[in-house]
Write an enzyme that holds these catalytic residues in place. Structure first.
Site, PDB file in Angstrom:
ATOM      1  N   GLN B  31       1.087  -1.220   0.012  1.00 46.65           N
ATOM      2  CA  GLN B  31      -0.174   0.328   0.168  1.00 46.65           C
ATOM      3  C   GLN B  31       0.950   1.318   0.210  1.00 46.65           C
ATOM      4  OE1 GLN B  31      -2.080  -0.693   3.635  1.00 46.65           O
ATOM      5  NE2 GLN B  31      -0.434  -1.260   4.621  1.00 46.65           N
ATOM      6  N   GLU B 106       1.281  -7.791  11.328  1.00 54.72           N
ATOM      7  CA  GLU B 106       1.163  -7.188  10.802  1.00 54.72           C
ATOM      8  C   GLU B 106       1.503  -7.050   9.822  1.00 54.72           C
ATOM      9  OE1 GLU B 106      -0.331  -3.376  10.423  1.00 54.72           O
ATOM     10  OE2 GLU B 106       0.689  -4.317   8.725  1.00 54.72           O
ATOM     11  N   GLY B 138      -2.343 -11.444   8.089  1.00 52.81           N
ATOM     12  CA  GLY B 138      -3.065 -12.280   9.602  1.00 52.81           C
ATOM     13  C   GLY B 138      -4.314 -13.190   9.263  1.00 52.81           C
ATOM     14  N   ASP B 155      -7.785  -5.525  14.470  1.00 51.30           N
ATOM     15  CA  ASP B 155      -7.304  -3.663  14.527  1.00 51.30           C
ATOM     16  C   ASP B 155      -6.359  -3.427  12.675  1.00 51.30           C
ATOM     17  OD1 ASP B 155      -6.691  -0.902  14.455  1.00 51.30           O
ATOM     18  OD2 ASP B 155      -5.214  -1.481  15.967  1.00 51.30           O
ATOM     19  N   ASP B 158      -9.443  -0.285   6.289  1.00 52.37           N
ATOM     20  CA  ASP B 158     -10.679  -0.332   5.658  1.00 52.37           C
ATOM     21  C   ASP B 158     -10.889  -1.894   4.078  1.00 52.37           C
ATOM     22  OD1 ASP B 158     -11.694   1.859   7.192  1.00 52.37           O
ATOM     23  OD2 ASP B 158     -11.323   2.616   4.933  1.00 52.37           O
ATOM     24  N   PRO B 162      -5.177  -5.151   1.128  1.00 52.63           N
ATOM     25  CA  PRO B 162      -4.693  -5.993   2.100  1.00 52.63           C
ATOM     26  C   PRO B 162      -5.384  -5.991   3.368  1.00 52.63           C
ATOM     27  CG  PRO B 162      -3.488  -3.645   3.142  1.00 52.63           C
ATOM     28  CD  PRO B 162      -4.487  -3.622   1.616  1.00 52.63           C
TER      29      PRO B 162
END
Lengths: 273, 273
Positions: B31, B106, B138, B155, B158, B162
């Protein structure tokens, strides 16, 4: 051509809304009045460049400014609404069967006229025989009567321009005087992120005048990023004995959970009080 | 020169933030990552043009995604955080004395590296010996263990790019499997105004997998106009027996009132469930 309306939240944050068409635009004696149709939230009333209400999300603010105080009063008969010329608050007040008389005191007749024409879902209720509309200054109006209303709702615009007097301590003293001995009032009191000092000042002022005072919140998308606050002062009744409303009156925000939850404040808001 | 960052809320609503300076800008494998300094809200992490957190209001989201689930669990020891590469959620998790181990999963190492450098208030906690950071997917990570964690916190960003897999029912099934027999999880689940279908789908899916499920809200200024939602699924524990937190740990949003009030939903949100 793409039209966008841009609203200033602070000097450094703006919210931009795509506009389908402008329906009404006029400079009155008091302010610039615009009614436009947003692509996402439908028709919107804008005063001096600030969104007052949209047909898409108006239920949140109007239900919360009306039903919280009216349910705390056991038997509200006479209600005064100051500001709120669009009629949305009066519409919610009229849902309470006990209410016999609603006086709407909106300084700007042009706002009421525009709302009657372009926001009939809100202003249509003003034809109800229980309602009287007076286009006078709310600050002066409350000085002229004593011990008259059960509930006063201060549905003002932001504390600049015509509404500035409606956030003054002397005004709340007059509101105290115009309320019956068991009366109560509520006022919209802006954002806990961007108007911290105002919230503290109003709450402190009300605490000196009314024996019971509360702050409560609701998330109103068109008013600000983050939550919005309301401040309530009561001569006698407390939130613990609030009436519950008949579910059949068709509410979209307010319910028994909200009646309790709206007063349960995050730490950063508690610390303003 | 004035710099403004403009964030798309919908095709027809944007929020614009005045920018003091750009601190970091890089396209990672996953990203576009930017860290800028807003005039009003300070340093902000922006992924693919969407604000993830700002140092001014991050306490609201991070306290609410961490303390609500952790207080419902009577004795959380092992906690998994998926997403949240800025470290803010892990920082709040570590405030619980019972916690012995926090795994942060992450996918994008560049997010963690940028946060360590430019958002030390959030990412500084990642040096704590109880924390392990793993830069893996994840969605895959949760398939590889069984009955291991007390609490899982999702957490995510949007549901585009990913994070899209982190809103799938098959993912919540893996989360169920990786939790101990009395475990529980929470996920951020977007805006009740602009992501209605997602909220309904996630809640319905979780209801089929977990015996206990809740939706709760908080007003997060930088995420959306209006409130934000979190969805919680639990194998055993219910909110009625939630622990209370020692006030001395310095919370700015969460408190005993919020612990109750966050679950008390307005009618239009209840109707999504």
């Amino acid at each position: 051509m793409q039209l966008w309306f841009s609203e200033r939240e602070t000097d450094n944050i703006n919210v931009k809304w795509k506009v389908e068409q402008t329906l009404y635009s006029k400079k009155s004696q008091y302010q610039q009045i615009d009614i436009v149709e947003f692509t996402d939230f439908g028709r919107a009333l804008i005063l001096d460049g600030i969104i007052q209400t949209t047909v898409y999300d108006e239920f949140i603010y109007h239900e919360m400014i009306a039903h919280i105080p009216l349910c705390i009063h056991p038997n509200p008969k006479k209600v005064l609404v100051i500001g709120g010329g669009d009629g949305g608050t009066v519409r919610e007040v009229l849902k309470h069967e006990s209410v016999e008389k609603v006086d709407l005191v909106e300084i700007d007749k042009e706002v009421v006229d525009a709302a009657r024409k372009y926001l009939p879902e809100l202003a249509g209720c003003l034809e109800d025989p229980r309602v009287t509309v007076q286009n006078v200054d709310g600050f002066k109006f409350v000085q002229e009567k004593t011990s008259y209303y059960d509930v006063v709702i201060i549905d003002s615009s932001d504390p600049i321009g015509p509404a500035v007097g409606l956030f003054a301590k002397s005004f709340y003293k007059s509101v105290h005087k115009i309320l019956k001995e068991d009366g109560l009032f509520v006022a919209q009191t802006e954002s806990p992120l961007f108007n911290k000092e105002l919230i503290t000042d109003v709450y402190t002022g009300i605490k000196e005048i009314f024996p019971v005072q509360y702050l409560y919140t609701a998330g109103v998308p068109t008013y600000s990023i983050g939550p919005w606050t309301f401040t309530l002062g009561s001569k006698r009744y407390t939130k613990e004995k609030a009436r519950t409303l008949n579910k059949k009156i068709g509410l979209k925000y307010f319910n028994e959970d909200v009646q309790k939850g709206a007063f349960l404040l995050p730490q950063y808001i508690k610390e303003l009080l």
